[in-house]
Design a protein around this motif. Structure first.
Motif, PDB file in Angstrom:
ATOM      1  N   SER A  43      71.132  53.229  54.568  1.00 23.18           N
ATOM      2  CA  SER A  43      71.886  53.720  55.738  1.00 23.18           C
ATOM      3  C   SER A  43      72.553  52.588  56.511  1.00 23.18           C
ATOM      4  N   SER A 118      67.536  57.146  44.618  1.00 21.41           N
ATOM      5  CA  SER A 118      67.431  58.114  45.703  1.00 21.41           C
ATOM      6  C   SER A 118      65.982  58.550  45.817  1.00 21.41           C
ATOM      7  N   TYR A 119      65.402  58.369  47.001  1.00 26.11           N
ATOM      8  CA  TYR A 119      64.054  58.833  47.289  1.00 26.11           C
ATOM      9  C   TYR A 119      63.833  58.831  48.794  1.00 26.11           C
ATOM     10  N   ASP A 120      62.714  59.392  49.212  1.00 21.11           N
ATOM     11  CA  ASP A 120      62.401  59.504  50.634  1.00 21.11           C
ATOM     12  C   ASP A 120      61.875  58.162  51.148  1.00 21.11           C
ATOM     13  N   ASP A 124      60.560  60.907  55.885  1.00 23.15           N
ATOM     14  CA  ASP A 124      60.928  61.991  56.797  1.00 23.15           C
ATOM     15  C   ASP A 124      61.128  63.321  56.076  1.00 23.15           C
ATOM     16  N   GLY A 125      60.887  63.342  54.770  1.00 19.87           N
ATOM     17  CA  GLY A 125      61.046  64.563  53.996  1.00 19.87           C
ATOM     18  C   GLY A 125      62.397  64.701  53.323  1.00 19.87           C
ATOM     19  N   ASP A 126      63.360  63.812  53.650  1.00 17.66           N
ATOM     20  CA  ASP A 126      64.687  63.848  53.041  1.00 17.66           C
ATOM     21  C   ASP A 126      64.912  62.582  52.215  1.00 17.66           C
ATOM     22  N   ASP A 127      65.552  62.747  51.056  1.00 18.84           N
ATOM     23  CA  ASP A 127      65.865  61.586  50.229  1.00 18.84           C
ATOM     24  C   ASP A 127      67.003  60.781  50.825  1.00 18.84           C
ATOM     25  N   GLU A 128      66.904  59.467  50.727  1.00 15.03           N
ATOM     26  CA  GLU A 128      67.966  58.553  51.128  1.00 15.03           C
ATOM     27  C   GLU A 128      68.500  57.859  49.881  1.00 15.03           C
ATOM     28  N   SER A 129      69.752  57.417  49.951  1.00 11.52           N
ATOM     29  CA  SER A 129      70.324  56.575  48.912  1.00 11.52           C
ATOM     30  C   SER A 129      69.905  55.142  49.237  1.00 11.52           C
TER      31      SER A 129
END
Length: 137
Positions: A43, A118-120, A124-129
């Motif tokens: 991010s 891609s994984y959390d 927070d429960g959402d995958d990030e790049s």
């Protein structure tokens, strides 16, 4: 925060390769060998890898026979997780304990390996790049 998810795991079976793809990947180097964790890019932030011990660094080892290991130095004792890997283009699939993950190589040189996965990352429960950065030194 220890995420040995990568592609812990990437590898290219001892081959030296050079290519450039439409997604901007620059890869010219040998993937086999020992790659030390350096940092994560998530991010727009660069987060240094901070889990190395004074007595040794955590790393990923890729062998020429399609096997490898993710090594976590814990209280100066190596904790080794073995895996196998395959490569198709700039994609590397690593399999360990019956589970597989795929990463995309976005940079590979004699000293730097960057893979996109891609994984959390932040739980927070959402995958990030996530771009995981490794170095040979």
């Amino acid at each position: 925060m220890k995420k040995v998810k990568l592609v812990a795991l990437m590898a290219l079976s001892g081959l030296v390769f050079s290519c450039s793809s439409d997604d901007g990947a620059t890869t010219s180097g040998e993937l086999t060998g020992r790659w030390f964790y350096k940092e994560y890019q998530v991010s727009g932030e660069t987060i240094p890898y901070d889990d190395h011990e004074a007595c040794g660094k955590d790393y990923i080892q890729f062998n020429t026979d399609g096997t490898g290991a993710s090594v976590d130095i814990w209280d100066c004792v190596p904790d080794v997780a073995s895996f196998t890997y395959t490569r198709s283009g700039n994609n590397i699939t690593v399999t360990s304990d019956g589970l597989s993950d795929t990463a995309r190589i976005i940079e590979l040189s004699a000293t730097t390996l960057k893979v996109k996965v891609s994984y959390d990352f932040d739980d927070d429960g959402d995958d990030e790049s996530v771009v995981e950065v490794y170095t040979k030194s």
